[in-house]
Design a protein around this motif. Structure first.
Motif, mmCIF file in Angstrom:
data_model
loop_
_atom_site.group_PDB
_atom_site.id
_atom_site.type_symbol
_atom_site.label_atom_id
_atom_site.label_comp_id
_atom_site.label_asym_id
_atom_site.label_seq_id
_atom_site.Cartn_x
_atom_site.Cartn_y
_atom_site.Cartn_z
ATOM 1 N N THR A 32 71.367 42.210 -11.456
ATOM 2 C CA THR A 32 71.198 41.005 -10.640
ATOM 3 C C THR A 32 71.233 41.338 -9.150
ATOM 4 O O THR A 32 70.416 40.827 -8.375
ATOM 5 N N THR A 36 67.938 40.767 -6.721
ATOM 6 C CA THR A 36 67.981 39.735 -5.680
ATOM 7 C C THR A 36 67.940 40.329 -4.276
ATOM 8 O O THR A 36 67.954 39.585 -3.295
ATOM 9 N N LEU A 55 73.015 30.457 -3.152
ATOM 10 C CA LEU A 55 74.098 31.350 -3.555
ATOM 11 C C LEU A 55 73.772 32.767 -3.094
ATOM 12 O O LEU A 55 72.660 33.247 -3.289
ATOM 13 N N LEU A 60 76.071 35.518 -6.904
ATOM 14 C CA LEU A 60 75.227 35.384 -8.087
ATOM 15 C C LEU A 60 75.449 36.546 -9.051
ATOM 16 O O LEU A 60 75.503 36.350 -10.266
ATOM 17 N N VAL A 64 76.684 36.084 -12.909
ATOM 18 C CA VAL A 64 75.905 36.631 -14.030
ATOM 19 C C VAL A 64 76.704 37.694 -14.774
ATOM 20 O O VAL A 64 76.710 37.735 -16.011
#
Length: 117
Positions: A32, A36, A55, A60, A64
């Motif tokens: 993640t 991102t 976020l 995040l 996750v």
């Protein structure tokens, strides 16, 4: 090699299961973060300037990763419930999903053998 076969209790120790779930959670968090752009200058500058909407990638990633940890732990716990408690002390000396070993079939039960011969 050792002839000692592990029991199911040795294989399914709770600490091992927590370790597997933790590894899955950390893997999901890292994927993640990388996807991102948490390690890019553009995203870090936007967060520092206060112009990043939504976020942050770190938050995040934690969400996750925590979700993946909990889901993996619940999934492994459900799989452990399938194991018969009587089988916990038996040794594992063959693949679990194979059919149980049976004695040799009589000659008349084998395929290709006719009853009239």
């Amino acid at each position: 090699m050792s002839d000692e076969k592990p029991t199911r209790r040795d294989i399914l120790r709770p600490l091992h299961l927590l370790g597997i779930a933790l590894a899955c959670g950390v893997f999901a968090a890292i994927v993640t973060l990388v996807s991102t752009g948490a390690f890019t200058a553009r995203v870090n500058n936007a967060i520092a300037n206060g112009t990043y909407d939504g976020l942050t990638p770190i938050a995040l990633g934690l969400v996750v990763g925590g979700g993946a940890f909990i889901i993996t732990l619940l999934f492994l716990a459900m799989l452990i419930l399938v194991v018969d408690p009587a089988d916990v002390t038996k040794t594992v000396d063959r693949p679990v999903l194979f059919d149980p070993e049976t004695p040799d079939e009589p000659e008349s039960d084998k395929p290709g053998h006719s009853a009239s011969s």
